[in-house]
Design an enzyme around this catalytic site. Structure first.
Site, PDB file in Angstrom:
ATOM      1  N   ASP A  11      -0.677   5.999 -12.885  1.00  0.00           N
ATOM      2  CA  ASP A  11      -1.788   6.892 -12.514  1.00  0.00           C
ATOM      3  C   ASP A  11      -1.489   7.703 -11.258  1.00  0.00           C
ATOM      4  OD1 ASP A  11      -1.990   4.340 -11.240  1.00  0.00           O
ATOM      5  OD2 ASP A  11      -4.052   4.749 -10.636  1.00  0.00           O
ATOM      6  N   HIS A  84       0.177  -3.596  -1.798  1.00  0.00           N
ATOM      7  CA  HIS A  84      -0.238  -3.426  -3.193  1.00  0.00           C
ATOM      8  C   HIS A  84       0.556  -4.403  -4.063  1.00  0.00           C
ATOM      9  CE1 HIS A  84      -2.188  -1.379  -6.390  1.00  0.00           C
ATOM     10  NE2 HIS A  84      -1.204  -0.585  -6.756  1.00  0.00           N
ATOM     11  N   ASP A 154      -2.623   3.003  -3.263  1.00  0.00           N
ATOM     12  CA  ASP A 154      -3.464   1.849  -3.490  1.00  0.00           C
ATOM     13  C   ASP A 154      -3.093   0.751  -2.492  1.00  0.00           C
ATOM     14  OD1 ASP A 154      -4.239   3.264  -5.777  1.00  0.00           O
ATOM     15  OD2 ASP A 154      -3.054   2.067  -7.136  1.00  0.00           O
ATOM     16  N   HIS A 212     -10.426   6.486  -5.375  1.00  0.00           N
ATOM     17  CA  HIS A 212      -9.847   5.555  -6.340  1.00  0.00           C
ATOM     18  C   HIS A 212     -10.881   4.522  -6.803  1.00  0.00           C
ATOM     19  CE1 HIS A 212      -6.678   2.967  -8.104  1.00  0.00           C
ATOM     20  NE2 HIS A 212      -5.888   4.010  -8.018  1.00  0.00           N
TER      21      HIS A 212
HETATM   22 ZN    ZN Z   1      -3.888   3.526  -8.571  1.00  0.00          ZN
HETATM   23 ZN    ZN Z   2      -1.258   1.144  -8.084  1.00  0.00          ZN
END
Ligand code: ZN
Ligand code: ZN
Length: 249
Positions: A11, A84, A154, A212
């Site tokens: 993404d 992450h 993220d 997000h």
């Molecule tokens: Zn993401």
């Molecule tokens: Zn991610």
């Protein structure tokens, strides 16, 4: 001019091939630089090998790490490790301070004629007019600080991002889940809206933008309310929202 990729999840990177193609169609000729974590060069090479695609502009791709700092002319990008499920970088963008405003009325009043002497004063040097010295700081205001922002997506809330975010005008932070979903956030390597708000508070940022947000929230407004209870200067931007230093629309 420059694209910064945070991590190699679909993404966050699958938009790149289409974007490169579109830029090429639009007749771009200037250099484009792409930066990202280890694997970025491999990814862009793979696109070029797999897709019959004629780029009309030069592309420079560089894998970077958490200690890298990139001078981009009028601003600088500093990377740091986010937390992450795969290696992920957070970025701090910091504009260099701009010189203070030149005051032409004051310059004239002090007898400095328009022309090369003005440019000299603007560049910080003193000038001599009719036997007198006119100092730059008497006609030029103090330097204007550049904007500072951090993009941390993220990520779970983490110390490296908290440090990176100190005193920025805008922190754009992962806010995938609502406060109640704390366990899921930790498990999937994300933050809740209240994690983001607490970090914004600790880092003394001016404003926090929650991004997000998981698609499972039909209405993301409750996340905004939860975050604002901890950090009032929080916003929930939509795609294409423009944020200025005084407000947003
Ligand atoms: Zn993401
Ligand atoms: Zn991610």
């Amino acid at each position: 001019m420059r694209i910064f990729l945070t991590h190699m999840h679909a993404d966050h990177i699958l938009g790149l091939p289409g974007m490169l193609q579109t830029l090429s169609f639009m007749g771009r000729t200037e250099l484009l630089e792409v930066y990202g974590p280890k694997g970025t060069r491999y990814f862009v090479d793979a696109i070029n090998r797999a897709v019959r695609f004629q780029s009309m502009f030069p592309l420079r791709v560089r894998d970077i790490g958490p200690r890298d700092s990139i001078d981009c002319g009028s601003y600088r990008i500093q990377a740091a490790n986010a937390d992450h499920t795969t290696p992920c970088l957070a970025f701090r963008l910091e504009e260099h301070p701009r010189p203070g405003k030149f005051n032409p009325v004051k310059a004239r009043r002090l007898g400095v004629p328009e022309g090369p002497l003005w440019r000299k004063l603007q560049s910080g040097r003193s000038v001599r007019v009719g036997g007198r010295i006119v100092r730059s700081d008497s006609v030029v205001g103090s330097p204007r600080p550049g904007a500072k922002l951090v993009y941390a997506v993220d990520t779970r809330p983490c110390l490296a991002v908290e440090r990176l975010s100190r005193g920025v005008n805008l922190l754009i932070h992962d806010s995938t889940f609502a406060h109640e979903a704390q366990q899921r956030a930790i498990e999937f390597g994300h933050s809740t809206c209240t994690d983001a708000a607490a970090l914004a508070k600790h880092s003394r940022v001016e404003r926090l933008a929650l991004v997000h947000v998981s698609a499972m929230y039909d209405d993301p407004k409750p996340l905004l309310r939860q975050a604002r209870r901890i950090f009032a200067a929080t916003i929930l931007p939509e795609d294409m929202t423009t944020i200025t230093r005084v407000g947003y629309r």
